[in-house]
Design a protein around this motif. Structure first.
Motif, short mmCIF file in Angstrom:
data_model
loop_
_atom_site.label_atom_id
_atom_site.label_comp_id
_atom_site.label_asym_id
_atom_site.label_seq_id
_atom_site.Cartn_x
_atom_site.Cartn_y
_atom_site.Cartn_z
N TYR A 197 35.81 31.77 -74.86
CA TYR A 197 35.73 32.53 -76.11
C TYR A 197 36.69 31.95 -77.13
O TYR A 197 37.62 31.22 -76.79
CB TYR A 197 36.04 34.02 -75.89
N SER B 33 39.31 45.38 -74.92
CA SER B 33 38.57 44.30 -74.26
C SER B 33 38.82 44.32 -72.76
O SER B 33 37.89 44.18 -71.96
CB SER B 33 38.97 42.95 -74.84
N SER C 113 44.63 37.93 -81.72
CA SER C 113 44.65 37.20 -82.97
C SER C 113 46.02 37.26 -83.62
O SER C 113 46.21 36.74 -84.70
CB SER C 113 43.62 37.80 -83.91
N TYR D 157 34.32 34.40 -84.62
CA TYR D 157 34.45 34.85 -83.24
C TYR D 157 33.28 34.29 -82.44
O TYR D 157 32.15 34.23 -82.95
CB TYR D 157 34.46 36.38 -83.16
N VAL E 120 36.34 43.24 -82.09
CA VAL E 120 36.82 43.04 -83.45
C VAL E 120 36.82 44.39 -84.16
O VAL E 120 35.77 45.03 -84.29
CB VAL E 120 35.92 42.05 -84.23
N ALA F 37 40.72 39.86 -77.03
CA ALA F 37 39.74 39.40 -76.05
C ALA F 37 40.33 39.46 -74.65
O ALA F 37 41.56 39.46 -74.47
CB ALA F 37 39.29 37.97 -76.37
N SER G 72 41.56 41.66 -83.90
CA SER G 72 40.70 41.30 -82.77
C SER G 72 41.52 41.07 -81.51
O SER G 72 42.72 40.84 -81.55
CB SER G 72 39.89 40.04 -83.09
N VAL H 256 35.04 40.12 -76.43
CA VAL H 256 35.82 40.09 -77.67
C VAL H 256 35.54 41.38 -78.42
O VAL H 256 34.38 41.78 -78.57
CB VAL H 256 35.44 38.89 -78.55
N ASP I 139 40.87 35.25 -86.86
CA ASP I 139 40.77 36.30 -87.87
C ASP I 139 40.87 35.76 -89.28
O ASP I 139 40.46 36.44 -90.24
CB ASP I 139 41.88 37.34 -87.67
N ILE J 30 38.63 33.24 -80.98
CA ILE J 30 38.83 34.25 -82.03
C ILE J 30 39.71 33.66 -83.12
O ILE J 30 40.73 33.04 -82.84
CB ILE J 30 39.45 35.56 -81.47
#
Length: 384
Positions: free
Chosen positions: A102, A325, A20, A125, A346, A88, A86, A344, A106, A104
């Motif tokens: 996915y 991750s 992120s 997310y 967070v 991933a 975050s 992911v 923030d 993400i």
């Protein structure tokens, strides 16, 4: 994070990662596949339409998972504000193609260009596990967040808005498939939205979200498998059946977006395959350390508490959600997961998870006078 950027992983490949805090989102490789949903400028034509509440959600619907009450406006000044970080990681695993996606973000308001003066944290997310192709996962990844943020009742009616967005995305994909049959596919979907100190998780399928609350795993979603008693009853009430663990002998999930091409699963009046998500919400506090969101490839080889314990140790070592991750994905591969893998992580705190000290019970021990004499005799014998 004012400088955060939305990260979307939807590019075919062996290994993908995203954070992120840096990097641009990959260019969607399959954008042309549903070009009829995109304008020439690259923005969705769905945005030009007036977003309305899905007809099935005009009235409030109760969730199968209890939802905690949201904070009132009077509480907003004193609510806990998490610091969001975050990361991933994804891997194709042993499969011949990558169908996981996915996203993400923030800073949801900033990343989706929303004018909002509220300084509370906001984030989105999501993980999408495609089947029968990747088009449905790509479509949901790009459009579902837009349906959420462009709804007139967001973020005040966040639970209802998210539920509506799932159904709106499913309907929009059906329209896309009617224009291009090559898009026919399906996807599970799990999203987590943070507004202030409120965490809301919505799930349709067998992805899973697990919250670490002071070292304890708190499951924020339920796997929608056809063999689950609640899902089996719903399926049978909708005219479907479960055969050998599969919905109508075709799918191993009971809820998903897409799959309009599969006979007997969906229709204008509903069907045994539901796109309606289950929601669960909670109020984040200082005891909440991180959230793990993963496709079923992770949970095939990890129990929820096992994943939290593993991730917690890794975060204590490097305090990096991206590395964490990747650690989870690598460990799942070592444990012989046979599916695509997308994870992911967070984090809600700037510091790594603290060491948990279990208080020892104070036990009083006494020794008799006779015992003292025996001990003294033994010590005397050692000196002689």
């Amino acid at each position: 994070m004012e400088g955060s950027k939305v990260i979307i992983n939807n590019v075919d490949g062996v290994r993908e990662n995203g954070s992120s805090s840096d990097g641009r989102p990959p260019t969607p490789s399959s954008a042309a596949a549903y070009h009829h949903c995109l304008s020439s400028g690259g923005t969705t034509s769905l945005r030009a339409k007036s977003l309305v509440r899905h007809p099935s959600l005009v009235k409030a619907r109760s969730s199968n998972i209890p939802i905690e009450p949201r904070l009132s406006e009077d509480d907003s000044d004193s609510e806990y504000a998490p610091l969001l970080r975050s990361g991933a990681w994804a891997d194709i695993g042993s499969r011949s193609s990558m169908e996981d996606v996915y996203v993400i973000a923030d800073n949801l308001m900033h990343d989706y260009a929303l004018n909002n003066s509220n300084a509370r944290p906001s984030a989105f997310y999501g993980v999408f596990d495609g089947h029968g192709g990747k088009h449905a996962a790509d479509f949901a990844c790009h459009h579902l967040p837009r349906f959420i943020v462009e709804d007139g009742e967001f973020p005040e009616e966040i639970e209802r808005v998210i539920s509506s967005a799932f159904l709106q995305t499913d309907t929009a994909f059906a329209e896309a498939c009617s224009l291009d049959a090559d898009l026919a596919s399906g996807t599970t979907a799990l999203v987590a939205v943070v507004i202030g100190s409120s965490l809301v998780v919505a799930n349709a399928g067998d992805c899973r979200a697990v919250l670490c609350r002071r070292g304890k795993a708190v499951e924020m979603s339920r796997d929608h498998k056809p063999v689950c008693l609640k899902e089996k009853r719903r399926i049978e009430a909708s005219g479907g059946y479960v055969y050998d663990g599969y919905l109508n002998g075709q799918l191993n999930v009971a809820r998903a977006l897409g799959d309009w091409h599969m006979e007997g699963l969906k229709g204008q009046d509903g069907g045994p395959l539901s796109s309606e998500p289950e929601l669960k919400s909670t109020r984040l506090t200082e005891e909440d350390e991180f959230l793990i969101i993963g496709c079923d490839g992770l949970w095939d080889v990890f129990m929820s508490q096992n994943a939290v314990d593993f991730a917690r140790r890794r975060l204590q070592e490097h305090n990096d959600p991206i590395k964490c991750s990747k650690d989870l994905v690598d460990e799942a591969l070592k444990r012989k997961s046979g599916d695509n893998l997308s994870v992911v992580v967070v984090c809600f705190q700037p510091q790594p998870p603290p060491n948990l000290i279990v208080p020892r019970r104070r036990v009083q021990r006494s020794i008799s006078a006779e015992g003292l004499k025996e001990l003294q005799s033994f010590l005397d014998s050692l000196e002689s």
